[in-house]
Design a protein around this motif. Structure first.
Motif, short mmCIF file in Angstrom:
data_model
loop_
_atom_site.label_atom_id
_atom_site.label_comp_id
_atom_site.label_asym_id
_atom_site.label_seq_id
_atom_site.Cartn_x
_atom_site.Cartn_y
_atom_site.Cartn_z
N ARG A 150 0.96 -1.10 -0.07
CA ARG A 150 -0.10 0.08 0.09
C ARG A 150 0.74 1.20 0.16
O ARG A 150 0.67 2.23 -0.83
CB ARG A 150 -0.91 -0.17 1.15
CG ARG A 150 -2.12 0.83 1.23
CD ARG A 150 -3.12 0.12 1.95
NE ARG A 150 -4.43 0.07 1.11
CZ ARG A 150 -5.47 0.01 1.75
NH1 ARG A 150 -5.69 0.60 3.02
NH2 ARG A 150 -6.58 0.24 1.20
N ARG A 161 2.27 1.81 -3.37
CA ARG A 161 1.16 2.35 -4.27
C ARG A 161 1.07 3.91 -3.79
O ARG A 161 0.84 4.70 -4.80
CB ARG A 161 0.06 1.61 -4.22
CG ARG A 161 -0.01 1.04 -5.62
CD ARG A 161 -1.33 0.24 -5.97
NE ARG A 161 -1.08 -1.02 -4.85
CZ ARG A 161 -1.83 -1.68 -4.07
NH1 ARG A 161 -3.14 -0.62 -3.99
NH2 ARG A 161 -1.99 -2.44 -3.35
N ALA A 162 1.15 4.29 -2.41
CA ALA A 162 0.91 5.71 -2.10
C ALA A 162 1.88 6.36 -2.95
O ALA A 162 1.77 7.72 -2.97
CB ALA A 162 0.93 5.63 -0.47
N VAL A 187 3.62 5.88 -5.52
CA VAL A 187 3.40 6.00 -7.02
C VAL A 187 2.36 7.06 -7.21
O VAL A 187 2.60 8.27 -7.83
CB VAL A 187 3.07 4.86 -7.55
CG1 VAL A 187 2.64 5.12 -9.11
CG2 VAL A 187 4.18 3.84 -7.67
N ALA A 188 1.42 7.06 -6.09
CA ALA A 188 0.09 7.98 -6.39
C ALA A 188 0.75 9.47 -5.95
O ALA A 188 0.34 10.19 -6.58
CB ALA A 188 -0.89 7.75 -5.46
N ARG A 190 3.79 10.78 -6.49
CA ARG A 190 4.35 11.08 -7.57
C ARG A 190 3.55 11.59 -8.68
O ARG A 190 3.86 12.62 -9.42
CB ARG A 190 5.33 9.93 -8.27
CG ARG A 190 6.08 10.32 -9.03
CD ARG A 190 6.87 9.04 -9.83
NE ARG A 190 6.11 8.08 -10.74
CZ ARG A 190 6.32 6.80 -10.80
NH1 ARG A 190 7.43 6.49 -10.40
NH2 ARG A 190 5.65 6.15 -11.45
N ARG A 237 5.16 -2.42 -13.27
CA ARG A 237 4.34 -2.69 -11.99
C ARG A 237 3.52 -3.65 -12.13
O ARG A 237 2.69 -3.93 -13.05
CB ARG A 237 3.79 -1.24 -11.68
CG ARG A 237 4.37 -0.22 -11.09
CD ARG A 237 3.74 0.96 -10.39
NE ARG A 237 2.66 1.07 -11.16
CZ ARG A 237 1.67 0.80 -10.43
NH1 ARG A 237 1.49 0.09 -9.43
NH2 ARG A 237 0.53 0.78 -11.12
N PHE A 266 -5.37 8.81 -10.77
CA PHE A 266 -3.75 8.70 -10.87
C PHE A 266 -3.60 8.06 -12.20
O PHE A 266 -4.02 6.72 -12.35
CB PHE A 266 -3.21 7.64 -9.75
CG PHE A 266 -3.52 8.26 -8.42
CD1 PHE A 266 -2.90 9.47 -7.97
CD2 PHE A 266 -4.38 7.75 -7.44
CE1 PHE A 266 -3.18 10.16 -6.66
CE2 PHE A 266 -4.63 8.31 -6.39
CZ PHE A 266 -4.05 9.46 -5.80
N GLN A 268 -1.19 6.26 -13.91
CA GLN A 268 -0.37 5.14 -14.16
C GLN A 268 -0.97 4.14 -13.27
O GLN A 268 -0.46 2.86 -13.62
CB GLN A 268 1.06 5.45 -13.52
CG GLN A 268 1.62 6.21 -14.69
CD GLN A 268 3.31 6.48 -14.56
OE1 GLN A 268 3.73 5.46 -13.86
NE2 GLN A 268 3.84 7.46 -15.35
N LEU A 269 -1.74 4.30 -12.30
CA LEU A 269 -2.54 3.15 -11.52
C LEU A 269 -3.54 2.79 -12.39
O LEU A 269 -4.40 3.38 -13.08
CB LEU A 269 -2.84 3.68 -10.30
CG LEU A 269 -1.77 4.24 -9.34
CD1 LEU A 269 -2.25 4.80 -8.16
CD2 LEU A 269 -0.49 3.27 -9.05
N GLU A 303 -6.52 -0.17 -8.85
CA GLU A 303 -5.50 0.51 -7.71
C GLU A 303 -6.13 1.78 -7.53
O GLU A 303 -5.97 2.27 -6.25
CB GLU A 303 -4.20 0.62 -8.44
CG GLU A 303 -3.70 -0.84 -8.59
CD GLU A 303 -2.22 -0.90 -9.32
OE1 GLU A 303 -1.33 -1.52 -8.96
OE2 GLU A 303 -2.05 0.16 -10.09
N ASP A 335 -8.44 1.37 -4.89
CA ASP A 335 -7.99 1.03 -3.66
C ASP A 335 -7.14 2.38 -2.86
O ASP A 335 -7.13 2.23 -1.49
CB ASP A 335 -6.68 0.00 -3.97
CG ASP A 335 -6.25 -0.62 -2.65
OD1 ASP A 335 -7.21 -1.27 -1.91
OD2 ASP A 335 -5.12 -0.55 -2.34
N MET A 336 -6.65 3.14 -3.61
CA MET A 336 -6.10 4.44 -3.24
C MET A 336 -7.16 5.14 -2.45
O MET A 336 -6.91 5.79 -1.46
CB MET A 336 -5.38 5.33 -4.13
CG MET A 336 -4.29 4.67 -4.80
SD MET A 336 -3.18 3.92 -3.55
CE MET A 336 -2.54 5.35 -2.72
N PHE A 381 -7.64 4.21 1.34
CA PHE A 381 -6.32 4.23 1.89
C PHE A 381 -6.49 4.16 3.16
O PHE A 381 -5.66 3.42 4.05
CB PHE A 381 -5.42 5.26 1.59
CG PHE A 381 -4.10 5.33 1.64
CD1 PHE A 381 -3.15 4.62 0.97
CD2 PHE A 381 -3.55 6.00 2.81
CE1 PHE A 381 -1.66 4.63 1.28
CE2 PHE A 381 -2.45 5.96 3.46
CZ PHE A 381 -1.34 5.26 2.62
#
Lengths: 410, 235
Positions: free
Chosen positions: A269, A272-273, A275-276, A278, A393, B88, B90-91, B95, B98-99, B102
């Motif tokens: 997680r 991914r946080a 990446v998010a 960024r 990824r 996002f 690229q997610l 995902e 899912d963010m 969080f």
């Protein structure tokens, strides 16, 4: 028509180069006999060489553009070879096994010198993977990564020198100190991004080096600290060869540990946080991601590996001084990550191997090292900006039930 | 449920909110309409703590949240669909969702909520493994709303969900907003430029001009108000 323009341009370029290199390549003043030598043949070589190179360059560029067009035209995304190597277990399993056997058998086959070089390369793998957390995942351009490496190395050197503490006791201490310094650097740069962040981190790296160089009472200044203990092995005295092999396996172990942790982090997680974060800071905040904490964890976790690698470095060389922790090192770490491929573990490993091993084995070209280095970087940026192996990824898959596959809107 | 009391927010030395007071009751759909630069988005940013107010009170369920960090505010049950979607890229869709969850730790429930989002927006189910950046504008807006819902908010803040969308998507999204309010009981605070549509789904509305609330009332009364008609509805 296209070919004729290409020929014309290449010809122009070759003339330009002949003109440009004329003073250094053609004219030579012989100061002993006071005559000027005219080496016209050199001019021919330069002209011919630049002509061919420019032609090849043009060809590659046009091929690249054609490739882009093709990919855009094709509707179904065909998997590329590198991607297949990474995602298809039939491809990467045998490679993995071969690599494992090679690395485990390495000390049995090769000489101490080779093992030493490989140990260094593996240390850079660790450092590259650590920096990859900060740069590749969290997207924070850190040009002062060497500072944490220095913190690790000096923590072992100083604690060993003053208190006689051993390698294994200091390894976690180095890691924790690295993380602490990571947080220390992280706080002031929380609001910075991109170029500004790069400049501040670069400054931080220099500050640490200058402190080590000038604070004689603390770090013994430029003369450094010598006679640092090598890592012990159950109180058995090891010969130099044995220590080399021991260190090799130790670094292999640490590398594996790093790889496992980074891999887990990447798919976690917090990964991914990163990446998010960024991608979009405001959206992250709206999702309830604590920006401060997430960024600081990235800095801290990245720095941890540098701290550990620093301890290993001090133990390996048994001598540390500030000259080992210049900006060139930071640039090297970053090059490893960028060349290998940001966010990709395999890429970083390959990048470290290329950048560390090639100069060792191509000592004949050592005076042109930086020149070649620059040329390779430019070529990479033009033809493969994503690095040798682009970071793939792992997708977040839920098993799709058969019944669900058909339904859903248009 | 949410109460703003004389909230003043600054960007540097520029006062963007000049004392805004408004009230949102439990289960309501409230809209805030106004022209460009009126301070609508700033009001949202102030509520969710990204641009904290310099003075005034923001009460959420009786608690003052004006000094809290954004993530603390999200954890209380306020979630935001930011202006311009801000997914996002690229997610993947999953995902992204899912963010949105969080701050939650209940894996099973998160999965259930994802399925719920896919029921609301079936197209997202098809796109679930696609990176967010490859979705169309309307799909991205759906994703942004779903992502905000993943936090299981009591109060959902929507910042111009109709921005840059084809009319058919706008109608769809407004229908879903009504549905979320009706079926899940989520309170909705809708910031919009498209006053006509917003007032059709909202129960009550506020009109903002130059950082101040200039008019308030039931959606119907605003729709019939001459000033609103002239300035925002173009009638």
């Amino acid at each position: 028509m296209k070919h004729i323009t290409a020929l014309k341009n290449s010809l122009l370029i070759s003339f330009w180069f002949m003109f440009l290199t004329f003073p250094i390549m053609v004219i030579r003043v012989n100061t002993i006999e006071n005559v000027v030598e005219w080496r016209w043949m050199n001019m021919l070589y330069v002209g011919f060489g630049s002509f061919v190179l420019s032609f090849v360059w043009r060809y590659l560029i046009s091929r690249k553009e054609a490739g882009v067009k093709q990919a855009a035209a094709a509707d179904t995304p065909s998997k590329r070879l590198t991607e297949r190597l990474l995602t298809d277990s039939a491809f990467y399993r045998p490679v993995q096994i071969m690599a494992a056997v090679f690395f485990l058998a390495f000390p049995l086959i090769f000489s101490t010198y080779q093992i030493n070089i490989m140990t260094t390369a593996l240390m850079y793998v660790m450092l590259g993977l650590g920096l990859n957390i900060v740069v590749g995942l969290a997207g924070l351009l850190d040009l002062g990564y060497v500072a944490f490496y220095a913190v690790g190395a000096y923590s072992y050197a100083l604690l060993n020198h003053h208190f006689g503490l051993g390698f294994w006791a200091i390894l976690p201490v180095g890691a924790i100190l690295g993380a602490l310094f990571g947080i220390l650097l992280g706080f002031p740069v929380l609001r910075l991004r991109g170029d500004y962040l790069a400049i501040v981190t670069l400054g931080f790296g220099e500050i640490i080096r200058l402190i080590l160089e000038n604070w004689n009472e603390f770090s013994f200044g430029p003369s450094g600290i010598a006679n640092i203990d090598r890592p012990g092995f159950f109180n058995i005295d090891l010969s130099l060869e044995q220590v080399t092999v021991y260190l090799y396996y130790l670094v292999i172990g640490l590398c594996l540990f790093t790889m496992v942790v980074v891999n887990r982090l990447k798919d976690s997680r917090i990964g991914r946080a990163w990446v998010a974060l960024r991608e979009d800071e405001i959206a992250c905040q709206a999702m309830g991601i604590d920006k401060t904490k997430t960024k600081l964890t990235a800095f801290a976790l990245g720095a941890t590996w540098a701290g550990m690698a620093g301890v290993v470095f001090a133990a390996k060389t048994t001598f540390v001084n500030p000259a080992s922790f210049t900006f060139m090192e930071s640039a090297m770490f970053l090059s490893i990550v960028v060349l290998g491929g940001m966010g990709s573990i395999t890429g970083v490993i390959i990048g470290a191997m290329i950048l560390i091993l090639t100069p060792e084995y191509l000592r004949a070209f050592s005076s042109y090292r930086m020149l070649l280095f620059g040329a390779v970087m430019v070529l990479m940026m033009v033809f493969r900006p994503q690095g040798i192996i682009a970071g793939v990824r792992r997708m977040y898959h839920f098993p799709v039930k058969q019944s669900e596959k058909g339904i859903g809107g248009s | 449920m949410l109460e703003l009391d004389d909230v003043k927010t600054f960007y540097g030395s520029i006062m963007a909110l000049k004392g805004v007071s408004l009230k949102i009751g439990e289960g309501e759909i409230i809209t805030l309409i106004g022209a460009n630069g009126a301070g609508k988005s700033t009001a949202l940013m102030s509520i969710c703590g990204i641009v904290p107010p310099r003075s005034g009170k923001i009460l959420f369920r009786g608690r003052d949240i004006s000094g809290r960090d954004p993530h603390g505010i999200v954890s209380l049950g306020i979630s935001q669909v930011p202006e311009g979607r801000r997914i996002f890229p690229q997610l993947t869709v999953m995902e992204n969702l899912d963010m949105g969850a969080f701050l939650r730790n209940d894996k099973g429930e998160i999965k259930k909520d994802m399925e719920h989002c896919f029921e609301l927006f079936p197209i997202l189910a098809q796109r679930r493994h696609q990176p967010g950046g490859t979705l169309s504008g309307g799909e991205q807006q759906m994703l942004a709303i779903s992502r905000a819902l993943m936090a299981r908010p009591r109060l959902l803040l929507l910042d111009e969900p109709s921005l840059g969308l084809a009319p058919i998507f706008v109608r769809l999204i407004f229908k879903i907003i009504e549905k979320i309010n009706r079926e899940d009981g989520t309170t909705i605070f809708l910031v919009e430029q498209n006053a006509h549509l917003a007032l059709q789904v909202a129960h009550r509305g506020y009109v903002m001009e130059n950082g101040r609330i200039v008019l308030e009332g039931s959606a119907q009364s605003l729709l019939n108000n001459e000033d609103v008609k002239r300035a925002y509805l173009g009638i």
